[in-house]
Write an enzyme that holds these catalytic residues in place. Structure first.
Site, mmCIF file in Angstrom:
data_model
loop_
_atom_site.group_PDB
_atom_site.id
_atom_site.type_symbol
_atom_site.label_atom_id
_atom_site.label_comp_id
_atom_site.label_asym_id
_atom_site.label_seq_id
_atom_site.Cartn_x
_atom_site.Cartn_y
_atom_site.Cartn_z
ATOM 1 N N ARG A 150 -29.948 -59.922 -10.989
ATOM 2 C CA ARG A 150 -30.611 -59.621 -12.253
ATOM 3 C C ARG A 150 -30.072 -58.349 -12.913
ATOM 4 O O ARG A 150 -30.139 -58.192 -14.110
ATOM 5 C CB ARG A 150 -32.096 -59.452 -11.959
ATOM 6 C CG ARG A 150 -32.962 -60.065 -13.004
ATOM 7 C CD ARG A 150 -34.414 -60.006 -12.611
ATOM 8 N NE ARG A 150 -34.605 -59.503 -11.260
ATOM 9 C CZ ARG A 150 -35.682 -59.758 -10.519
ATOM 10 N NH1 ARG A 150 -36.619 -60.522 -10.986
ATOM 11 N NH2 ARG A 150 -35.812 -59.249 -9.317
ATOM 12 N N LYS B 48 -31.837 -66.917 7.233
ATOM 13 C CA LYS B 48 -33.208 -67.128 7.666
ATOM 14 C C LYS B 48 -34.171 -66.322 6.792
ATOM 15 O O LYS B 48 -33.719 -65.386 6.136
ATOM 16 C CB LYS B 48 -33.368 -66.746 9.130
ATOM 17 C CG LYS B 48 -32.903 -65.313 9.409
ATOM 18 C CD LYS B 48 -33.286 -64.905 10.771
ATOM 19 C CE LYS B 48 -34.597 -64.224 10.736
ATOM 20 N NZ LYS B 48 -34.646 -62.810 10.912
ATOM 21 N N HIS C 3 -27.493 -64.822 13.027
ATOM 22 C CA HIS C 3 -26.381 -63.896 13.266
ATOM 23 C C HIS C 3 -26.192 -63.570 14.743
ATOM 24 O O HIS C 3 -25.124 -63.114 15.146
ATOM 25 C CB HIS C 3 -26.518 -62.633 12.403
ATOM 26 C CG HIS C 3 -27.486 -61.618 12.929
ATOM 27 N ND1 HIS C 3 -28.828 -61.731 12.768
ATOM 28 C CD2 HIS C 3 -27.290 -60.462 13.610
ATOM 29 C CE1 HIS C 3 -29.428 -60.684 13.326
ATOM 30 N NE2 HIS C 3 -28.510 -59.889 13.846
ATOM 31 N N LYS D 78 -22.428 -62.927 17.555
ATOM 32 C CA LYS D 78 -22.121 -61.765 18.409
ATOM 33 C C LYS D 78 -21.196 -62.196 19.549
ATOM 34 O O LYS D 78 -21.410 -63.241 20.160
ATOM 35 C CB LYS D 78 -23.431 -61.188 18.987
ATOM 36 C CG LYS D 78 -24.331 -60.545 17.930
ATOM 37 C CD LYS D 78 -25.569 -59.919 18.562
ATOM 38 C CE LYS D 78 -26.583 -59.523 17.503
ATOM 39 N NZ LYS D 78 -26.420 -58.185 16.952
ATOM 40 N N GLU E 245 -36.389 -53.514 19.968
ATOM 41 C CA GLU E 245 -35.867 -52.636 18.919
ATOM 42 C C GLU E 245 -36.644 -51.337 18.933
ATOM 43 O O GLU E 245 -37.844 -51.336 19.228
ATOM 44 C CB GLU E 245 -36.019 -53.312 17.557
ATOM 45 C CG GLU E 245 -35.182 -54.562 17.416
ATOM 46 C CD GLU E 245 -35.222 -55.093 15.993
ATOM 47 O OE1 GLU E 245 -34.275 -54.833 15.242
ATOM 48 O OE2 GLU E 245 -36.212 -55.744 15.639
ATOM 49 N N ASP F 124 -39.965 -64.041 13.190
ATOM 50 C CA ASP F 124 -38.778 -63.305 12.749
ATOM 51 C C ASP F 124 -37.613 -63.480 13.725
ATOM 52 O O ASP F 124 -36.481 -63.702 13.295
ATOM 53 C CB ASP F 124 -39.132 -61.815 12.602
ATOM 54 C CG ASP F 124 -37.988 -60.979 12.051
ATOM 55 O OD1 ASP F 124 -37.227 -61.493 11.207
ATOM 56 O OD2 ASP F 124 -37.856 -59.808 12.461
ATOM 57 N N HIS G 151 -33.301 -66.296 17.040
ATOM 58 C CA HIS G 151 -32.384 -65.620 17.967
ATOM 59 C C HIS G 151 -32.723 -65.888 19.447
ATOM 60 O O HIS G 151 -31.861 -66.239 20.237
ATOM 61 C CB HIS G 151 -32.393 -64.109 17.745
ATOM 62 C CG HIS G 151 -32.186 -63.685 16.318
ATOM 63 N ND1 HIS G 151 -31.401 -64.393 15.436
ATOM 64 C CD2 HIS G 151 -32.644 -62.622 15.618
ATOM 65 C CE1 HIS G 151 -31.403 -63.783 14.252
ATOM 66 N NE2 HIS G 151 -32.154 -62.707 14.338
ATOM 67 N N LYS H 4 -40.845 -54.424 17.984
ATOM 68 C CA LYS H 4 -40.345 -53.282 17.220
ATOM 69 C C LYS H 4 -41.004 -52.030 17.783
ATOM 70 O O LYS H 4 -42.066 -52.088 18.389
ATOM 71 C CB LYS H 4 -40.684 -53.446 15.749
ATOM 72 C CG LYS H 4 -40.010 -54.679 15.140
ATOM 73 C CD LYS H 4 -39.475 -54.396 13.760
ATOM 74 C CE LYS H 4 -38.815 -55.616 13.149
ATOM 75 N NZ LYS H 4 -37.352 -55.628 13.285
HETATM 76 C C1 BG6 Z 1 -33.013 -59.883 12.102
HETATM 77 C C2 BG6 Z 1 -34.494 -59.603 12.002
HETATM 78 O O1 BG6 Z 1 -32.790 -61.257 12.162
HETATM 79 O O2 BG6 Z 1 -32.489 -59.271 13.263
HETATM 80 C C3 BG6 Z 1 -34.769 -58.124 12.036
HETATM 81 O O3 BG6 Z 1 -35.014 -60.152 10.810
HETATM 82 C C4 BG6 Z 1 -34.086 -57.471 13.210
HETATM 83 O O4 BG6 Z 1 -36.163 -57.867 12.065
HETATM 84 C C5 BG6 Z 1 -32.616 -57.870 13.268
HETATM 85 O O5 BG6 Z 1 -34.210 -56.072 13.080
HETATM 86 C C6 BG6 Z 1 -31.944 -57.327 14.508
HETATM 87 O O6 BG6 Z 1 -30.580 -57.605 14.484
HETATM 88 P P1 BG6 Z 1 -29.582 -56.835 15.442
HETATM 89 O O7 BG6 Z 1 -28.283 -57.511 15.241
HETATM 90 O O8 BG6 Z 1 -29.604 -55.404 15.022
HETATM 91 O O9 BG6 Z 1 -30.126 -56.993 16.829
#
Ligand code: BG6
Length: 507
Positions: free
Chosen positions: A62, A169, A199, A203, A237, A256, A261, A359
């Site tokens: 935008r 996602k 993602h 890795k 995390e 999430d 993952h 988290k």
């Molecule tokens: C994302 C989540 O898919 O992965 C986040 O939405 C998370 O909440 C992140 O922090 C963590 O990714 P990585 O690669 O830092 O472990």
């Protein structure tokens, strides 16, 4: 084999894979993901010589930006977040193919301008009509963007060119919404044009699960219920939700990251050997695992959710989730989730898989620990083995990437005392190459049309099928347990394993 060798085999996976003429259009280009991951990954690929010379990057948003403003944004993002050093000559080449299209998602004129821009790039940069559309946008915006791509002929693959859709996602928030989303996408794009990003699959350490298991002979014979006691998959995390309140609240930790993952990590850990490493064969084996997942009968006892309260993190005071900006002070969103599941097949029957994520935990660490049964018989006194734990193979996904094997060893100088020791493989010590970022690998794969590392519709839907009953149970029963920031989650999670006579690893 050198690249000039006439015997060079194009299918040789050791050789660099370089994308052919192509471009990438990013929707949601002003977002965090784009700035921190996508733009830097594009630059890193260019810097590694893996993009074609005329590669083009189009931002759609935008903001009232000219091409130069967009290029400046990319420049700043690259300077701040790219993995590889900044090289002016790479940048100068990349900038030739950068364009910005200003507009909202429902703006037909903007999509017409996007079509014109792509046409212009085909001529100026030789992109050959090959474009991937990266939807780094909230799920509520998926349908309109997908429909606009269709309406303006942007999804059409004409005269040997390709068009692909890359979808970030979350793919919905439950099975029903995921099915609807998949239907919307697949109404416009054929399954082989759709790339769903998880993602974690990009890795290196995650791809190495397959190498560890299937390129070696010594692990697979013991990788089953006869030897394995249980498996623990942890994604911890230390950060809170940062500025993501809008996305996170109401979604929570399980949706999430467990839905995608962690269940993908579990599928790779538990699956049978695929007949080959092509996308169909891999998806077939992962799908079988996800389809065989059995939930615990007592969801109250064998799942735990938590929410971070205030505490201390890295020597600093941290606020609780409910005090974070933008969070409803009555929110029941989980920032910690632990679940126990089983994979109901001959290899794994009776072996619990414990999955946890949170988290604001003690440390940032992701690992898969395959924990073995104790030796069936011990010729040693019980005092000799008092400090001996269970053998384990730990895949250290991040940070400190590598693999640890834990086993007992005699303490020197004692008549017989056995203690746990570790044998370590560390990427940093064994390889001189540093690992690419997950997004580098995944964007390159999209441009190459290689879908091995992208979950299929069935995988996504099966994962929701696993999670839905848990979320429904949580919805109806109570609220998340509080845990102080900087700790390892709620005590209920420790109790969950204690009841099984086990304990969580403290990585
Ligand atoms: C994302 C989540 O898919 O992965 C986040 O939405 C998370 O909440 C992140 O922090 C963590 O990714 P990585 O690669 O830092 O472990």
């Amino acid at each position: 084999m050198s690249s000039s060798n006439p015997l060079r085999d194009p299918a040789d996976r050791r050789l660099p894979r370089i994308a052919g003429p192509s471009g990438l259009v990013i929707f949601g280009v002003t977002g965090d993901l784009s700035r921190k991951k996508l733009m830097p990954a594009v630059y890193d690929l260019a810097n590694r010589g893996l993009l074609p010379p005329g590669f083009s990057l189009v931002g759609f948003a935008r903001r009232e930006w000219a091409n130069e403003d967009f290029a400046q944004e990319v420049h700043d993002a690259v300077k701040e977040h790219a993995r590889t050093p900044f090289r002016e000559e790479v940048w100068q080449q990349l900038i030739q193919g950068m364009r910005f299209v200003q507009g909202t998602f429902d703006d037909d004129d903007a999509f017409e301008r996007l079509r014109d821009t792509i046409g212009e790039l085909d001529k100026a940069q030789g992109t050959g009509g090959n474009f991937a559309f990266y939807l780094s946008v909230p799920p509520s915006a998926f349908p309109v963007v997908i429909q606009q791509l269709k309406k303006h002929g942007l999804a059409d693959q004409t005269s040997g060119s390709w068009r692909r859709a890359v979808i970030e996602k979350p793919f919905g928030h439950d099975l029903k919404s995921a099915e609807e989303l998949n239907a919307t996408v697949e109404e416009v794009f054929a399954p082989d044009q759709v790339f769903r990003i998880d993602h974690y699959l990009g890795k290196e350490t995650v791809q190495n699960i397959l190498a560890l298991r299937f390129a070696n002979q010594m692990f697979e014979p013991i990788w089953n219920r006869s030897y394995v006691d249980h498996v623990q998959i942890t994604m911890a995390e230390d950060i809170g939700i940062g500025g993501r309140a809008g996305y996170y609240d109401g979604i929570g930790a399980a949706r999430d990251v467990i839905q995608n993952h962690l269940l993908q990590l579990m599928a790779l850990t538990a699956m049978e050997e695929p007949s080959s490493f092509d996308a169909d064969a891999l998806a077939a084996e992962k799908t079988k695992v996800l389809g065989a997942v059995k939930l615990p009968r007592d969801l109250g006892a064998d799942t735990v959710r938590g929410q971070y309260a205030e505490g201390w993190q890295g020597g600093e005071k941290a606020v609780g989730y409910l005090q974070e900006e933008g969070i409803d002070p009555k929110s029941k969103t989980d920032t910690y989730a632990a679940i126990k599941v089983e994979v109901d097949n001959r290899r794994w029957a009776g072996v619990p898989f414990y999955l946890r994520t949170g988290k604001r935990l003690g440390r940032r660490v992701t690992e898969i620990a395959v924990v073995f049964q104790r030796a069936p018989h011990s010729p040693f006194d019980h005092t000799a083995t008092e400090e001996l734990g269970q053998n384990a193979i730990v895949i250290r996904v991040q940070p400190d990437e590598g693999i640890t094997v834990r086993f007992g060893s005699k303490v020197p100088g004692t008549s017989m005392e056995i203690r746990d020791v570790s044998m370590d493989f560390a990427y940093g010590e064994s390889f001189t190459e540093s690992s690419p970022e997950a997004y580098e690998r995944l964007i390159l794969d999209v441009l190459l049309g290689d879908s091995n590392l992208f979950p299929r519709t069935e995988e996504v839907e099966l994962s929701w099928k696993i999670l839905d009953p848990i979320e429904e149970y949580w919805d109806k029963h109570g609220k998340p347990a509080q845990y102080p920031s900087g700790t390892w989650g709620p005590v209920e999670a420790d109790e969950m394993l204690e009841r099984d006579g086990r304990s969580w690893r403290r990585p």
